[in-house]
Scaffold this active site. Sequence first.
Site, PDB file in Angstrom:
ATOM      1  N   ILE A 157       8.504  -8.590 -11.295  1.00 54.17           N
ATOM      2  CA  ILE A 157       7.615  -7.916 -10.236  1.00 54.17           C
ATOM      3  C   ILE A 157       6.892  -6.837 -11.180  1.00 54.17           C
ATOM      4  CG2 ILE A 157       6.823  -6.640  -8.277  1.00 54.17           C
ATOM      5  CD1 ILE A 157       9.294  -8.094  -6.883  1.00 54.17           C
ATOM      6  N   ARG A 237      13.165  -0.359  -3.104  1.00 59.16           N
ATOM      7  CA  ARG A 237      13.955   0.126  -2.227  1.00 59.16           C
ATOM      8  C   ARG A 237      13.996   1.749  -1.930  1.00 59.16           C
ATOM      9  NH1 ARG A 237      13.645  -4.157  -1.229  1.00 59.16           N
ATOM     10  NH2 ARG A 237      15.287  -5.926  -1.142  1.00 59.16           N
ATOM     11  N   GLU A 266      15.059   2.158   7.413  1.00 60.26           N
ATOM     12  CA  GLU A 266      14.028   1.777   8.071  1.00 60.26           C
ATOM     13  C   GLU A 266      14.280   0.993   9.474  1.00 60.26           C
ATOM     14  OE1 GLU A 266      12.517  -1.247   5.185  1.00 60.26           O
ATOM     15  OE2 GLU A 266      11.727   0.418   3.813  1.00 60.26           O
ATOM     16  N   HIS A 285       7.022  -1.527   4.850  1.00 60.65           N
ATOM     17  CA  HIS A 285       7.732  -2.683   3.951  1.00 60.65           C
ATOM     18  C   HIS A 285       6.939  -4.065   4.082  1.00 60.65           C
ATOM     19  CE1 HIS A 285      11.970  -3.496   2.366  1.00 60.65           C
ATOM     20  NE2 HIS A 285      10.969  -4.184   1.877  1.00 60.65           N
ATOM     21  N   ILE A 286       5.878  -4.095   3.510  1.00 63.54           N
ATOM     22  CA  ILE A 286       4.911  -5.246   3.647  1.00 63.54           C
ATOM     23  C   ILE A 286       4.768  -5.888   2.237  1.00 63.54           C
ATOM     24  CG2 ILE A 286       4.022  -5.002   5.974  1.00 63.54           C
ATOM     25  CD1 ILE A 286       1.571  -3.978   4.368  1.00 63.54           C
ATOM     26  N   GLY A 287       5.644  -5.613   1.351  1.00 64.58           N
ATOM     27  CA  GLY A 287       5.183  -5.973   0.130  1.00 64.58           C
ATOM     28  C   GLY A 287       4.936  -7.419  -0.121  1.00 64.58           C
TER      29      GLY A 287
END
Length: 319
Positions: A157, A237, A266, A285-287
């Site tokens: 990534i 993270r 979260e 947290h929508i990666g």
Amino acid sequence: MSKIFITRQLPETAIAKLKDSFEVEMWPYEDHPVTREELIKQAEDADALLTMLTETVDEEVFQKAKRLKVVANLAVGFDNIDLEVAKKHDVTVTNTPDVLNETTADLTFALLLATARRIPEAVDYIKDNKWNTWSPFLLAGSDVHHKTLGIVGMGNIGQAVAKRATGFNMNILYHNRSRKKQAEVELGASYVSFDELITQSDFVVCMTPLTDETKDMFDEHVFQKMKKSAIFINSSRGGVVDEEALYQALKNGEIKAAGLDVFKNEPINHEHPLLELDQVVALPHIGSASVDTRMKMVELAVGNIDRVLNGREPLSPVH
């Protein structure tokens, strides 16, 4: 017949393969996680669990799950699963790597751009009916092109983020446990020490996994070493960041802004201190949250379960 428990509601089309061969139980809600009590109850006679990051699969679960053969985590990360205990109980653990690399890199770079150019502030400016005239420094942000990007964690990534940065003519620095010489050749990235990266970068992007070594690695000392104009981006993270230290660094002007897709605990709510700050862009947290990618993740998790329960090697084992 082997039983599978799925801890969140998933599309029926995605799990049809499992239903053809196995007994499948599924938590009936998409918008909130399975309760701890239900997870343990279902695990007691399950041969497989398809879990989310929201589930803690620990000693208590493994002790109850006498038939369990595989835990398929719908994520790249797996810090919610006790791998040592899984190994002791001879349970295979799998994750869903690679299929989400490009999508997560898209989101990471979008978060960088939105933070640098103050996009959410600008949207709210219009919605709050504040746009009365033009002025030369109205909502002026930071350039991205030709700036120095520092990537901490140059995995797949991280490299995908670096590839996007080449289109903005950015100077790319990276720090990783091992050098990525192919990335250096293909992307023009330079390997530097962690200290060099945080002191030289205009944008510091954290892409490292959460381990004992990386926990709270971005602390007050690190933020103090960054440029006052630096922007910090985290889509890996939340546990790698000391959030109180980040809050103080932003409030005291030690760094300029932060774009965050992840948090230590979260979900967060509107009272989280970091949300008080205009220079923070926060996402839930929508990666990897594109429909195409999430379906690929489910397909990979389903494939892992199917193979293990049929006595074959999984496609993406964690250990």
